[in-house]
Design an enzyme around this catalytic site. Structure first.
Site, PDB file in Angstrom:
ATOM      1  N   LYS A  32       0.817  -1.220   0.000  1.00  0.00           N
ATOM      2  CA  LYS A  32       0.000   0.000   0.000  1.00  0.00           C
ATOM      3  C   LYS A  32       0.854   1.275   0.000  1.00  0.00           C
ATOM      4  O   LYS A  32       0.441   2.300  -0.549  1.00  0.00           O
ATOM      5  CB  LYS A  32      -0.960   0.001   1.194  1.00  0.00           C
ATOM      6  CG  LYS A  32      -2.030  -1.092   1.080  1.00  0.00           C
ATOM      7  CD  LYS A  32      -3.013  -1.077   2.232  1.00  0.00           C
ATOM      8  CE  LYS A  32      -3.946  -2.274   2.134  1.00  0.00           C
ATOM      9  NZ  LYS A  32      -4.974  -2.289   3.171  1.00  0.00           N
ATOM     10  N   ASP A  83     -10.075   1.891   2.435  1.00  0.00           N
ATOM     11  CA  ASP A  83     -10.218   1.141   3.694  1.00  0.00           C
ATOM     12  C   ASP A  83     -10.950   1.987   4.738  1.00  0.00           C
ATOM     13  O   ASP A  83     -11.722   1.466   5.548  1.00  0.00           O
ATOM     14  CB  ASP A  83      -8.843   0.753   4.249  1.00  0.00           C
ATOM     15  CG  ASP A  83      -8.161  -0.319   3.408  1.00  0.00           C
ATOM     16  OD1 ASP A  83      -8.873  -1.161   2.818  1.00  0.00           O
ATOM     17  OD2 ASP A  83      -6.919  -0.319   3.341  1.00  0.00           O
TER      18      ASP A  83
END
Ligand code: ATR
Length: 281
Positions: A66, A102
């Site tokens: 990420k 997220d």
């Protein structure tokens, strides 16, 4: 031309994202595909810089890539910029855009599971101080939560979150965490405790208010020992699977042009897959 997306991770074979996006592609009759790409850390920068040459309109990015996706994106949404982590990539006018969905996924899961979760919420307790905790703390602060106690085995990581997010974050020694439980209406586990193959998260839920909501970022198993113990006490619970399902929505919309819905049928499909692999409890 078929539109192709994928999830990039290392390892990535366990990912349920192909199941989720495959369901939506079929449901909407879209000529698209969603696959898996296992990319080693030494190859990730090169891979992300050539995503469209590889035929992809975009991708999800999971552990441990990420931060690499954050570096690769030319444009960032607010959450990704604040967190230094990107889990969703797409192109606009030839430029690679990155978002962190997220945060959205975590909040949408709470909103769907317990629409009233914010009412009477003075402070939240977050267990753990890794990447998952950072996203969740950022999301809770964005919703106006006043105070977040962050308890972590390695206290310095909890202190680092206070340094990043400011005085609404209160770092707590792991051994002092029980003292924070009775005043919270929202308890969130972001540690790997309770995950399949890991020790359970051993906390005394008799200290938690019956009005509280307990949620776990872990979804393998679906019912963690923490959630089971909370249910046994009549405490409201929200499992981690919903976060996975909701975080997938914005990416699908970017790549395929339709905003999909998290339906009971979709959830049942993933639950059946977890069941087939012995991952329900
Ligand atoms: P993620 O990015 O998914 O949040 P991570 O950064 O590896 O993953 O964080 C894992 C979290 O689980 C950390 O808060 C970790 O505590 P440390 O910071 O002390 O490592 C926590 N954790 C893992 N194993 C644990 C254990 N046995 N007891 C308590 N906490 C544990």
């Amino acid at each position: 031309m078929i539109r192709r997306a994928c999830v990039i991770g290392h390892p990535v074979a366990h990912s349920r994202s192909p199941l989720v996006h495959g369901y939506w592609l079929a449901q909407h009759g879209i000529d698209g595909s969603y696959g898996l790409e296992d990319v080693a850390p030494e190859a990730i920068d090169g891979f992300l810089n050539t995503l469209s040459d590889r035929g992809y309109v975009g991708a999800n990015v999971t552990v441990p890539h990420k931060e690499a996706a954050f570096r690769a994106a030319a444009e960032l949404d607010k959450d990704a910029a604040a967190l230094g982590a990107v889990n969703t990539l797409w192109y606009e006018a030839g430029r690679l855009h990155g978002a962190n969905t997220d945060v959205y996924g975590f909040l949408a899961n709470l909103d769907a599971g317990e629409p009233e979760w914010q009412r009477a919420l003075g402070e939240a307790v977050v267990l753990g101080a890794g990447g998952a905790a950072r996203g969740i703390i950022h999301g809770l602060l964005g919703r106006g939560v006043d105070r977040i106690a962050v308890a972590n085995r390695t206290f310095e990581r909890a202190e680092a979150l206070r340094a990043q997010f400011g005085p609404k974050v209160v770092p707590v020694q792991w051994r002092d965490m029980p003292g924070w439980l009775n005043s919270t209406r929202l308890l969130i586990n972001t540690t790997s405790l309770g995950m399949k193959g890991q020790p359970p998260l051993d906390i005394d839920l008799s200290l938690v208010s019956p009005d509280a909501v307990v949620t776990d970022a872990v979804y393998v198993p679906l019912e963690t020992p923490l959630l089971r113990a909370a249910k046994a006490r009549g405490i409201a619970t929200i499992d981690g699977l919903g976060m996975l399902l909701h975080q997938a929505v914005p990416g699908f919309e970017r790549w395929f042009g339709v905003r999909p819905k998290v339906t009971p049928e979709l959830r049942a499909l993933v639950v059946a897959d977890l069941a087939a692999k012995g991952q329900l409890v």
